[in-house]
Design a protein around this motif. Structure first.
Motif, PDB file in Angstrom:
ATOM      1  N   GLN A  28       0.856  -1.180   0.000  1.00 55.42           N
ATOM      2  CA  GLN A  28       0.000   0.000   0.000  1.00 55.42           C
ATOM      3  C   GLN A  28       0.894   1.232   0.000  1.00 55.42           C
ATOM      4  OE1 GLN A  28      -3.309   0.180   2.543  1.00 55.42           O
ATOM      5  NE2 GLN A  28      -3.973  -1.884   2.056  1.00 55.42           N
ATOM      6  N   VAL A  29       0.563   2.198  -0.847  1.00 57.62           N
ATOM      7  CA  VAL A  29       1.467   3.322  -1.085  1.00 57.62           C
ATOM      8  C   VAL A  29       1.778   4.143   0.151  1.00 57.62           C
ATOM      9  CG1 VAL A  29       0.985   3.539  -3.534  1.00 57.62           C
ATOM     10  CG2 VAL A  29      -0.407   4.812  -1.907  1.00 57.62           C
ATOM     11  N   GLU A  30       0.866   4.209   1.112  1.00 56.96           N
ATOM     12  CA  GLU A  30       1.130   5.035   2.292  1.00 56.96           C
ATOM     13  C   GLU A  30       1.899   4.287   3.385  1.00 56.96           C
ATOM     14  OE1 GLU A  30      -2.653   2.880   2.844  1.00 56.96           O
ATOM     15  OE2 GLU A  30      -1.988   4.180   1.245  1.00 56.96           O
ATOM     16  N   ALA A  31       2.041   2.996   3.257  1.00 60.21           N
ATOM     17  CA  ALA A  31       2.655   2.182   4.307  1.00 60.21           C
ATOM     18  C   ALA A  31       4.137   2.494   4.487  1.00 60.21           C
ATOM     19  CB  ALA A  31       2.472   0.705   3.991  1.00 60.21           C
ATOM     20  N   GLY A  32       4.497   2.965   5.665  1.00 59.12           N
ATOM     21  CA  GLY A  32       5.888   3.128   6.047  1.00 59.12           C
ATOM     22  C   GLY A  32       6.626   4.355   5.549  1.00 59.12           C
ATOM     23  N   ILE A  33       5.948   5.260   4.846  1.00 61.00           N
ATOM     24  CA  ILE A  33       6.693   6.421   4.348  1.00 61.00           C
ATOM     25  C   ILE A  33       7.125   7.319   5.502  1.00 61.00           C
ATOM     26  CG2 ILE A  33       5.592   6.367   2.089  1.00 61.00           C
ATOM     27  CD1 ILE A  33       4.136   8.983   2.983  1.00 61.00           C
ATOM     28  N   GLN A  34       8.239   7.997   5.306  1.00 61.34           N
ATOM     29  CA  GLN A  34       8.784   8.896   6.316  1.00 61.34           C
ATOM     30  C   GLN A  34       8.601  10.356   5.947  1.00 61.34           C
ATOM     31  OE1 GLN A  34      12.742   7.265   6.205  1.00 61.34           O
ATOM     32  NE2 GLN A  34      12.395   6.224   8.144  1.00 61.34           N
ATOM     33  N   ILE A  35       8.295  10.608   4.689  1.00 64.79           N
ATOM     34  CA  ILE A  35       8.144  11.977   4.218  1.00 64.79           C
ATOM     35  C   ILE A  35       7.153  11.970   3.054  1.00 64.79           C
ATOM     36  CG2 ILE A  35      10.127  11.785   2.669  1.00 64.79           C
ATOM     37  CD1 ILE A  35      10.766  14.716   3.314  1.00 64.79           C
ATOM     38  N   LEU A  36       6.316  12.990   2.983  1.00 67.05           N
ATOM     39  CA  LEU A  36       5.374  13.121   1.872  1.00 67.05           C
ATOM     40  C   LEU A  36       5.666  14.416   1.137  1.00 67.05           C
ATOM     41  CD1 LEU A  36       2.899  12.120   0.300  1.00 67.05           C
ATOM     42  CD2 LEU A  36       1.465  13.351   1.946  1.00 67.05           C
ATOM     43  N   LEU A  37       5.962  14.280  -0.138  1.00 66.79           N
ATOM     44  CA  LEU A  37       6.259  15.415  -1.000  1.00 66.79           C
ATOM     45  C   LEU A  37       5.075  15.665  -1.916  1.00 66.79           C
ATOM     46  CD1 LEU A  37       8.274  17.484  -2.152  1.00 66.79           C
ATOM     47  CD2 LEU A  37       9.051  15.675  -3.707  1.00 66.79           C
ATOM     48  N   GLY A  38       4.554  16.900  -1.896  1.00 64.48           N
ATOM     49  CA  GLY A  38       3.430  17.276  -2.747  1.00 64.48           C
ATOM     50  C   GLY A  38       3.837  18.320  -3.763  1.00 64.48           C
ATOM     51  N   PRO A  39       2.871  18.823  -4.512  1.00 64.37           N
ATOM     52  CA  PRO A  39       3.168  19.809  -5.549  1.00 64.37           C
ATOM     53  C   PRO A  39       3.816  21.088  -5.018  1.00 64.37           C
ATOM     54  CG  PRO A  39       0.902  19.031  -5.736  1.00 64.37           C
ATOM     55  CD  PRO A  39       1.466  18.446  -4.487  1.00 64.37           C
ATOM     56  N   ASP A  40       3.546  21.423  -3.756  1.00 62.27           N
ATOM     57  CA  ASP A  40       4.101  22.645  -3.165  1.00 62.27           C
ATOM     58  C   ASP A  40       5.261  22.374  -2.214  1.00 62.27           C
ATOM     59  OD1 ASP A  40       2.212  24.270  -4.506  1.00 62.27           O
ATOM     60  OD2 ASP A  40       0.711  23.785  -2.975  1.00 62.27           O
ATOM     61  N   GLY A  41       5.800  21.167  -2.240  1.00 64.36           N
ATOM     62  CA  GLY A  41       6.910  20.837  -1.351  1.00 64.36           C
ATOM     63  C   GLY A  41       6.520  19.778  -0.342  1.00 64.36           C
ATOM     64  N   ILE A  42       7.106  19.865   0.832  1.00 66.71           N
ATOM     65  CA  ILE A  42       6.865  18.870   1.870  1.00 66.71           C
ATOM     66  C   ILE A  42       5.493  19.075   2.493  1.00 66.71           C
ATOM     67  CG2 ILE A  42       7.627  18.048   4.135  1.00 66.71           C
ATOM     68  CD1 ILE A  42       9.458  17.320   1.799  1.00 66.71           C
ATOM     69  N   HIS A  67      17.678   7.093   4.658  1.00 65.34           N
ATOM     70  CA  HIS A  67      17.355   5.835   4.008  1.00 65.34           C
ATOM     71  C   HIS A  67      15.936   5.505   4.419  1.00 65.34           C
ATOM     72  CE1 HIS A  67      21.503   5.159   2.829  1.00 65.34           C
ATOM     73  NE2 HIS A  67      21.835   5.597   4.029  1.00 65.34           N
ATOM     74  N   GLY A  68      15.077   5.287   3.471  1.00 68.46           N
ATOM     75  CA  GLY A  68      13.707   4.957   3.800  1.00 68.46           C
ATOM     76  C   GLY A  68      12.775   5.157   2.628  1.00 68.46           C
ATOM     77  N   LEU A  69      11.511   5.333   2.945  1.00 64.91           N
ATOM     78  CA  LEU A  69      10.471   5.468   1.934  1.00 64.91           C
ATOM     79  C   LEU A  69      10.007   6.911   1.811  1.00 64.91           C
ATOM     80  CD1 LEU A  69       8.317   2.356   2.863  1.00 64.91           C
ATOM     81  CD2 LEU A  69       9.849   2.602   0.919  1.00 64.91           C
ATOM     82  N   ILE A  70       9.879   7.353   0.584  1.00 60.60           N
ATOM     83  CA  ILE A  70       9.399   8.695   0.282  1.00 60.60           C
ATOM     84  C   ILE A  70       8.062   8.555  -0.426  1.00 60.60           C
ATOM     85  CG2 ILE A  70       9.803  10.782  -1.056  1.00 60.60           C
ATOM     86  CD1 ILE A  70      12.802  10.176  -0.796  1.00 60.60           C
ATOM     87  N   GLY A  71       7.037   9.236   0.094  1.00 55.68           N
ATOM     88  CA  GLY A  71       5.741   9.256  -0.559  1.00 55.68           C
ATOM     89  C   GLY A  71       5.618  10.494  -1.426  1.00 55.68           C
ATOM     90  N   ILE A  72       4.905  10.356  -2.537  1.00 59.49           N
ATOM     91  CA  ILE A  72       4.708  11.484  -3.442  1.00 59.49           C
ATOM     92  C   ILE A  72       3.215  11.679  -3.654  1.00 59.49           C
ATOM     93  CG2 ILE A  72       5.166  12.398  -5.741  1.00 59.49           C
ATOM     94  CD1 ILE A  72       7.728  10.641  -5.718  1.00 59.49           C
ATOM     95  N   ASP A  73       2.767  12.911  -3.466  1.00 53.82           N
ATOM     96  CA  ASP A  73       1.373  13.304  -3.676  1.00 53.82           C
ATOM     97  C   ASP A  73       1.331  14.129  -4.950  1.00 53.82           C
ATOM     98  OD1 ASP A  73      -1.181  14.340  -3.622  1.00 53.82           O
ATOM     99  OD2 ASP A  73      -0.872  15.538  -1.823  1.00 53.82           O
ATOM    100  N   PHE A  74       0.943  13.522  -6.052  1.00 57.37           N
ATOM    101  CA  PHE A  74       0.959  14.203  -7.346  1.00 57.37           C
ATOM    102  C   PHE A  74      -0.095  15.299  -7.467  1.00 57.37           C
ATOM    103  CE2 PHE A  74       2.722   9.993  -8.736  1.00 57.37           C
ATOM    104  CZ  PHE A  74       3.987  10.454  -9.042  1.00 57.37           C
ATOM    105  N   ASP A  75      -1.278  15.081  -6.872  1.00 63.02           N
ATOM    106  CA  ASP A  75      -2.396  16.002  -7.096  1.00 63.02           C
ATOM    107  C   ASP A  75      -2.679  16.964  -5.948  1.00 63.02           C
ATOM    108  OD1 ASP A  75      -3.462  14.196  -5.306  1.00 63.02           O
ATOM    109  OD2 ASP A  75      -4.920  13.363  -6.715  1.00 63.02           O
ATOM    110  N   GLY A  76      -1.871  16.940  -4.896  1.00 60.99           N
ATOM    111  CA  GLY A  76      -2.017  17.897  -3.807  1.00 60.99           C
ATOM    112  C   GLY A  76      -3.195  17.660  -2.879  1.00 60.99           C
TER     113      GLY A  76
END
Length: 118
Positions: A28-42, A67-76
């Motif tokens: 699952q995409v949200e599992a274990g991420i340490q940081i979420l990056l969106g269209p406007d940054g963190i 070292h870890g998982l980075i989540g990306i939020d494409f649509d904000g």
């Protein structure tokens, strides 16, 4: 706030290598991420990552130590749309592991994933 700005630098420094790295298509995409990056940054980080930055264990200018998982939020919308790794030797999972298996199940290359699965 300083922790968020610093974490942004980590993702930006790691960004070029992430484009050709890997994703776990079964996780699952949200599992274990340490940081979420969106269209406007963190959008957010875990408290643990913020602490490691504050302690100097993660260099916000180079990303060294992260070292870890980075989540990306494409649509904000504040939700994780995709995740990738910064792990292992040279901050990547070996190419053999990325390409040795099904494209849409388990660990796979990001380019392959977007071409065949997304």
């Amino acid at each position: 706030m300083a922790g968020l700005a610093a974490a942004s630098a980590i993702v930006l420094a790691a960004g070029p290598s992430l484009a050709t790295e890997c994703v776990n298509a079964s996780k699952q995409v949200e599992a274990g991420i340490q940081i979420l990056l969106g269209p406007d940054g963190i959008e957010w980080t875990t408290p643990g990552l913020a602490t490691r930055i504050a302690q100097g264990l993660v260099d916000p200018d180079t990303g060294e130590g992260f070292h870890g998982l980075i989540g990306i939020d494409f649509d904000g919308d504040g939700k994780v749309d995709f995740q990738t790794y910064v792990v292992g030797r040279d901050d990547e999972i070996p190419e053999l592991a990325q390409f040795n298996g099904p494209s849409c199940h388990g660990i796979t290359n990001v380019g392959l994933y977007f071409t065949e699965c997304a």
